[in-house]
Design a protein around this motif. Structure first.
Motif, PDB file in Angstrom:
ATOM      1  N   VAL A 106       1.425  -1.148  -0.190  1.00 48.70           N
ATOM      2  CA  VAL A 106      -0.049   0.016  -0.168  1.00 48.70           C
ATOM      3  C   VAL A 106       0.599   1.594  -0.310  1.00 48.70           C
ATOM      4  O   VAL A 106       1.875   1.091   0.616  1.00 48.70           O
ATOM      5  CB  VAL A 106      -1.082  -0.182   0.955  1.00 48.70           C
ATOM      6  N   ARG A 107       0.811   1.794  -0.991  1.00 45.94           N
ATOM      7  CA  ARG A 107       1.659   3.100  -1.009  1.00 45.94           C
ATOM      8  C   ARG A 107       0.979   4.265  -0.419  1.00 45.94           C
ATOM      9  O   ARG A 107       2.377   4.674   0.233  1.00 45.94           O
ATOM     10  CB  ARG A 107       1.582   3.482  -2.615  1.00 45.94           C
ATOM     11  N   VAL A 108       0.529   4.396   0.648  1.00 41.93           N
ATOM     12  CA  VAL A 108      -0.174   5.299   1.720  1.00 41.93           C
ATOM     13  C   VAL A 108       0.146   4.857   2.814  1.00 41.93           C
ATOM     14  O   VAL A 108      -1.106   4.089   2.817  1.00 41.93           O
ATOM     15  CB  VAL A 108      -1.378   6.428   0.401  1.00 41.93           C
ATOM     16  N   ARG A 109       1.043   5.393   3.479  1.00 44.44           N
ATOM     17  CA  ARG A 109       0.595   5.215   4.742  1.00 44.44           C
ATOM     18  C   ARG A 109       0.779   5.778   5.619  1.00 44.44           C
ATOM     19  O   ARG A 109       1.444   6.921   6.013  1.00 44.44           O
ATOM     20  CB  ARG A 109       2.029   4.173   5.152  1.00 44.44           C
ATOM     21  N   PRO A 110      -0.517   6.542   6.406  1.00 46.72           N
ATOM     22  CA  PRO A 110      -1.307   7.354   6.986  1.00 46.72           C
ATOM     23  C   PRO A 110      -0.083   7.871   7.974  1.00 46.72           C
ATOM     24  O   PRO A 110      -0.044   8.717   8.366  1.00 46.72           O
ATOM     25  CB  PRO A 110      -2.728   6.977   7.316  1.00 46.72           C
ATOM     26  N   GLN A 111       0.325   6.634   9.449  1.00 44.93           N
ATOM     27  CA  GLN A 111       0.830   6.750  10.229  1.00 44.93           C
ATOM     28  C   GLN A 111       2.038   7.538   9.976  1.00 44.93           C
ATOM     29  O   GLN A 111       2.363   8.052  10.889  1.00 44.93           O
ATOM     30  CB  GLN A 111       0.247   5.252  10.795  1.00 44.93           C
ATOM     31  N   PHE A 112       2.810   6.866   8.893  1.00 46.97           N
ATOM     32  CA  PHE A 112       4.088   7.154   8.247  1.00 46.97           C
ATOM     33  C   PHE A 112       4.065   8.469   7.776  1.00 46.97           C
ATOM     34  O   PHE A 112       5.204   9.082   7.644  1.00 46.97           O
ATOM     35  CB  PHE A 112       4.354   5.975   7.754  1.00 46.97           C
ATOM     36  N   GLU A 113       3.419   8.545   7.335  1.00 49.69           N
ATOM     37  CA  GLU A 113       3.102  10.489   7.390  1.00 49.69           C
ATOM     38  C   GLU A 113       3.077  11.186   7.710  1.00 49.69           C
ATOM     39  O   GLU A 113       3.326  12.485   7.794  1.00 49.69           O
ATOM     40  CB  GLU A 113       1.779  10.227   5.825  1.00 49.69           C
ATOM     41  N   ALA A 114       1.872  10.562   9.134  1.00 48.45           N
ATOM     42  CA  ALA A 114       2.579  11.334  10.057  1.00 48.45           C
ATOM     43  C   ALA A 114       3.115  11.808  11.385  1.00 48.45           C
ATOM     44  O   ALA A 114       3.291  12.735  11.073  1.00 48.45           O
ATOM     45  CB  ALA A 114       1.239  11.078  11.105  1.00 48.45           C
ATOM     46  N   ALA A 115       4.571  10.807  10.940  1.00 52.88           N
ATOM     47  CA  ALA A 115       5.554  10.921  11.917  1.00 52.88           C
ATOM     48  C   ALA A 115       6.453  11.661  11.016  1.00 52.88           C
ATOM     49  O   ALA A 115       7.317  12.976  11.486  1.00 52.88           O
ATOM     50  CB  ALA A 115       5.958   9.181  11.640  1.00 52.88           C
ATOM     51  N   LEU A 116       6.445  11.409   9.329  1.00 49.57           N
ATOM     52  CA  LEU A 116       7.604  12.719   8.914  1.00 49.57           C
ATOM     53  C   LEU A 116       6.558  13.827   8.554  1.00 49.57           C
ATOM     54  O   LEU A 116       7.742  14.889   8.854  1.00 49.57           O
ATOM     55  CB  LEU A 116       7.243  12.050   7.706  1.00 49.57           C
ATOM     56  N   THR A 117       5.761  14.050   8.829  1.00 53.34           N
ATOM     57  CA  THR A 117       4.978  15.675   9.004  1.00 53.34           C
ATOM     58  C   THR A 117       5.234  15.718  10.681  1.00 53.34           C
ATOM     59  O   THR A 117       5.959  17.718  10.388  1.00 53.34           O
ATOM     60  CB  THR A 117       3.757  15.374   9.157  1.00 53.34           C
ATOM     61  N   LEU A 118       5.382  15.554  11.718  1.00 56.29           N
ATOM     62  CA  LEU A 118       5.177  15.504  12.920  1.00 56.29           C
ATOM     63  C   LEU A 118       7.186  15.858  13.015  1.00 56.29           C
ATOM     64  O   LEU A 118       7.994  16.982  13.396  1.00 56.29           O
ATOM     65  CB  LEU A 118       5.238  15.022  14.481  1.00 56.29           C
TER      66      LEU A 118
END
Length: 322
Positions: free
Chosen positions: A134-146
């Motif tokens: 799955v290309r979009v991983r919401p929690q991974f993106e949230a970690a990078l955003t923080l």
């Protein structure tokens, strides 16, 4: 003096500026002032206990007071030096943790425990149960955003993205390279707690070798996919098939597999509902090997669309003679 470029300041004045960054333990003057003699005049030399605080001057016998400081003239307090720049202050490490397992049946708690034991606050640990496909991983993106937000508000801190091992980050060199580029662009550091590459990797320091390795891996894989696609197109053309994917797995069937697998179903379960529409095996279920092969081709096309497109373009030029 402090406003002039270092190259235009005479050596004696540079020495005096460095000495006057420290207070004098003998005559008691504060930083920013020349030393004071017992008579209340500006001393002709700096006191030993003061200039030895400057490493490059520590072995000298004396350091003269420059003429512009008025040695022998009545002593007056000078201008205190500016506060040290923030970059001179010790930097703090701020870690953002990320944990992932690829299916609902795999265990996630051991990764969370390892991240917490490493000193990462619970509110800075992100986790999810999701496939690497799955290309979009919401929690991974949230970690990078923080991580980006913290770095933007605290640029002198070292912000570290910490995972248990590399395979939690991505499934192929393309994803790892994209992540490496992202970390470099935002000044973030990567840390892995386990696996063969455990350690701390700063893209602006010694860790840049790992990021260069990611880039080399991606380029090698891209070239391999281009060559494999060319060979596949040529083999298909020799058999009179000038299309793309083998007819046994149609685009509709592939879409069904992708959609249902993303919802958590296994390929084995989905296979029972797939019917081959044409050919010698018409009306039968496709084999697992055919489905996995079609998925692999789809994944390659998604990961390296430029390589696949280049292969198709090159094959078209070769077959048309242009």
């Amino acid at each position: 003096m402090a406003d002039l470029p270092a190259s235009s300041v005479p050596p004696a004045d540079r020495d005096a500026d460095d000495v006057e960054h420290h207070p004098c333990p003998r005559c008691g003057v504060a930083a920013g002032s020349p030393c004071r003699s017992r008579s209340g005049a500006v001393a002709g030399t700096y006191h030993t206990g003061r200039f030895t605080k400057v490493g490059r001057l520590a072995k000298l016998l004396r350091v003269q007071t420059p003429a512009d400081r008025g040695p022998g003239q009545p002593w007056r307090p000078g201008t205190p030096p500016p506060a040290p720049l923030a970059t001179d202050a010790p930097t703090a490490d701020i870690r953002i943790g990320y944990a992932r397992c690829s299916s609902l049946t795999q265990e996630l708690q051991s990764q969370l425990d390892a991240l917490a034991a490493h000193g990462i606050d619970r509110d800075k640990i992100f986790s999810e149960k999701i496939s690497t496909r799955v290309r979009v991983r919401p929690q991974f993106e949230a970690a990078l955003t923080l991580a980006r937000q913290i770095k933007a508000h605290a640029p002198h801190c070292r912000v570290i993205l910490t995972v248990y091992e590399m395979k939690r980050l991505g499934r192929d060199a393309a994803e790892l390279t994209a992540l490496a580029d992202h970390l470099v662009a935002h000044g973030l550091v990567l840390e892995m707690l386990g696996g063969p590459l455990a350690g701390l990797y700063d893209p602006s320091g010694p860790g840049r070798m790992l990021f260069a390795f990611f880039t080399a891996m991606a380029e090698t894989e891209r070239e391999a996919i281009r060559e494999a696609t060319l060979e596949g197109l040529d083999a298909a053309a020799r058999k009179g098939n000038h299309g793309g994917r083998p007819a046994v797995i149609t685009e509709d069937m592939l879409h069904t597999v992708l959609r249902r697998r993303a919802a958590g179903e296994s390929v084995e379960t989905i296979r029972a509902d797939l019917i081959i529409p044409t050919g010698k095996r018409k009306g039968r279920n496709p084999s697992l090997a055919s489905i996995y092969r079609a998925l692999a081709e789809h994944d390659k096309a998604q990961a390296y669309p430029d390589a696949v497109a280049q292969a198709h373009s090159e094959f078209a030029e070769l077959t048309t003679g242009t």
